[in-house]
Design a protein around this motif. Structure first.
Motif, PDB file in Angstrom:
ATOM      1  N   SER A 136       0.942  -1.247   0.106  1.00  0.00           N
ATOM      2  CA  SER A 136      -0.065  -0.086  -0.149  1.00  0.00           C
ATOM      3  C   SER A 136       0.876   1.378  -0.056  1.00  0.00           C
TER       4      SER A 136
ATOM      5  N   ARG B 129      -3.727  -7.453  -5.386  1.00  0.00           N
ATOM      6  CA  ARG B 129      -4.644  -6.439  -5.645  1.00  0.00           C
ATOM      7  C   ARG B 129      -5.215  -6.172  -4.269  1.00  0.00           C
ATOM      8  N   CYS B 130      -5.891  -6.905  -3.751  1.00  0.00           N
ATOM      9  CA  CYS B 130      -6.571  -6.740  -2.215  1.00  0.00           C
ATOM     10  C   CYS B 130      -5.566  -6.271  -1.310  1.00  0.00           C
TER      11      CYS B 130
ATOM     12  N   ARG C 226      -3.028  -4.116  -1.784  1.00  0.00           N
ATOM     13  CA  ARG C 226      -2.734  -2.874  -2.570  1.00  0.00           C
ATOM     14  C   ARG C 226      -3.477  -1.866  -2.345  1.00  0.00           C
ATOM     15  N   LEU C 227      -3.762  -1.121  -1.171  1.00  0.00           N
ATOM     16  CA  LEU C 227      -4.782  -0.078  -0.821  1.00  0.00           C
ATOM     17  C   LEU C 227      -4.337   1.274  -1.303  1.00  0.00           C
TER      18      LEU C 227
ATOM     19  N   GLU D 101     -10.753   1.434   1.183  1.00  0.00           N
ATOM     20  CA  GLU D 101     -10.878   0.155   0.447  1.00  0.00           C
ATOM     21  C   GLU D 101     -10.551  -0.827   1.591  1.00  0.00           C
TER      22      GLU D 101
ATOM     23  N   TRP E 151     -14.182  -3.555   1.823  1.00  0.00           N
ATOM     24  CA  TRP E 151     -14.339  -4.541   0.798  1.00  0.00           C
ATOM     25  C   TRP E 151     -12.924  -5.422   0.639  1.00  0.00           C
ATOM     26  N   ASN E 152     -11.840  -5.494   1.394  1.00  0.00           N
ATOM     27  CA  ASN E 152     -10.915  -6.257   1.429  1.00  0.00           C
ATOM     28  C   ASN E 152     -10.517  -7.197   2.379  1.00  0.00           C
TER      29      ASN E 152
ATOM     30  N   ARG F 238     -15.443  -3.685  -7.323  1.00  0.00           N
ATOM     31  CA  ARG F 238     -14.703  -2.624  -6.610  1.00  0.00           C
ATOM     32  C   ARG F 238     -13.160  -3.019  -6.919  1.00  0.00           C
ATOM     33  N   ASN F 239     -12.490  -4.044  -7.063  1.00  0.00           N
ATOM     34  CA  ASN F 239     -11.221  -4.131  -7.161  1.00  0.00           C
ATOM     35  C   ASN F 239     -10.829  -4.456  -8.863  1.00  0.00           C
TER      36      ASN F 239
ATOM     37  N   TYR G 126     -10.637  -9.678  -9.917  1.00  0.00           N
ATOM     38  CA  TYR G 126     -10.570  -9.832  -8.610  1.00  0.00           C
ATOM     39  C   TYR G 126     -11.507  -9.705  -7.720  1.00  0.00           C
TER      40      TYR G 126
ATOM     41  N   HIS H 193     -13.679  -9.066  -4.130  1.00  0.00           N
ATOM     42  CA  HIS H 193     -14.075  -8.041  -3.370  1.00  0.00           C
ATOM     43  C   HIS H 193     -15.327  -8.696  -2.481  1.00  0.00           C
TER      44      HIS H 193
END
Length: 347
Positions: A28, A165-166, A168-169, A174, A177-178, A234-235, A239, A241
């Motif tokens: 992140s 991806r989840c 990497r805020l 975010e 939803w992760n 969302r992602n 990916y 979410h």
């Protein structure tokens, strides 16, 4: 229908909550120091509150199919069957290597069951339960005698539906939803089910499709296959979410209701195997029904195993001897969709 063999295989890499927090911090890079501290505070609180401690992920050199092959071999041996006696293979779950053909065909071809009938069932974390329901109906027709349900849930690999991806805020919001992604573990399972007219399974299902945008893995062209909703994708495509907190909030009353539909008296149930999405949430619901002490939770040690949650917990309990042949057992599942299920059977 009888469970003649059920085995699970988990990878060797142990990932703790601290490892998860470190991965969020590492990836992140867009967050400032203050926002990163707040994001990590929220992640830590959620994981601790939910009952998470660790989970297993693939280590270097491990591949999903090897673990699945191990589980299949052990389950068929436990069932005392030859591979040629498997009439039907059903692959279930979210993770897969192929959209076409059905994953079940690849498994039948590679593991010495090329003549078995094959198909896949995709219903998020409900997949194994839905497959067991379908298989029970098919076995009752006498068209099949021995069925094999298999799944691989290895979504945390570097090219998987979650990682990186989840982690990497882009902003603190975010996290919402992760959070569910940080609870995920990995596993493969194999369940051999054989026809037995003396062992009847009872299933109950409920769908609440108005919540279908709360948890998803959209594909590349998903916008052309739905009515767009603010929470979908969302992602981005491919990916995962999940608005986990809202799913638990709206889902608890439905989950409690579906369990109460079982005709088996609660006191006669030896053990309950839930979808391992949170230990705390299932304990709270179990307490309302007075069955909290019967819940077999693998969540603290293995995390959320998606569609493999129930079969892995069953396999571990059977291997440990905490449940034995003849015991009255129950399953209790909530899933993206949203959907809810309860089922009861004698082992």
């Amino acid at each position: 229908m009888k469970i003649a063999g059920i085995r699970a295989a988990v990878p060797s890499r142990t990932v703790t909550n601290r490892h998860i927090e470190d991965m969020v911090a590492e990836h992140s890079t867009e967050l400032g120091e203050r926002d990163l501290r707040e994001a990590l505070r929220r992640v830590s609180f959620f994981l601790t509150y939910s009952g998470s401690r660790e989970r297993r992920w693939l280590s270097d050199g491990e591949v999903p199919f090897d673990l699945l092959s191990q589980a299949v071999s052990e389950a068929i041996a436990e069932a005392q069957l030859q591979r040629s006696e498997i009439d039907l293979i059903v692959y279930t779950g979210v993770d897969r290597g192929f959209l076409e053909p059905a994953m079940a065909y690849l498994i039948g071809a590679a593991l010495g069951m090329p003549q078995a009938h094959c198909f896949d069932i995709v219903d998020a974390c409900m997949s194994w339960t839905r497959a067991a329901f379908v298989v029970s109906s098919l076995l009752s027709t006498s068209q099949y005698r021995n069925a094999l349900i298999v799944n691989c849930e290895f979504n945390m690999r570097t090219d998987g539906r979650v990682n990186p991806r989840c982690f990497r805020l882009g902003n603190v919001d975010e996290v919402e939803w992760n959070l569910a992604a940080y609870t995920l573990g990995e596993a493969a399972s194999a369940t051999v089910l054989v026809r037995d007219d003396t062992r009847l399974w009872e299933f109950h299902f409920r769908s609440e499709a108005q919540y279908s945008d709360l948890c998803s893995v959209p594909l590349d062209a998903y916008m052309g296959y739905c009515v767009p909703q603010p929470r979908l994708g969302r992602n981005g495509p491919n990916y995962f979410h999940s608005f986990a907190s809202e799913m638990f909030r709206v889902g608890k009353p439905h989950a409690i209701d579906i369990f109460n539909r079982l005709s088996v008296p609660h006191e006669e149930i030896k053990a309950i195997f839930p979808h391992a999405a949170s230990m705390q949430a299932w304990w709270e619901m179990g307490t309302k029904l007075g069955v909290q002490d019967k819940i077999q939770s693998i969540y603290p040690d293995l995390g959320n195993l998606v569609s493999a949650s129930v079969p892995v917990a069953l396999a571990r309990a059977r291997e440990a001897g905490s449940v034995r042949e003849g015991d009255q057992l129950a399953g209790w599942v909530g899933s993206a969709g949203m959907s809810f299920a309860s089922f009861a059977f004698a082992l």
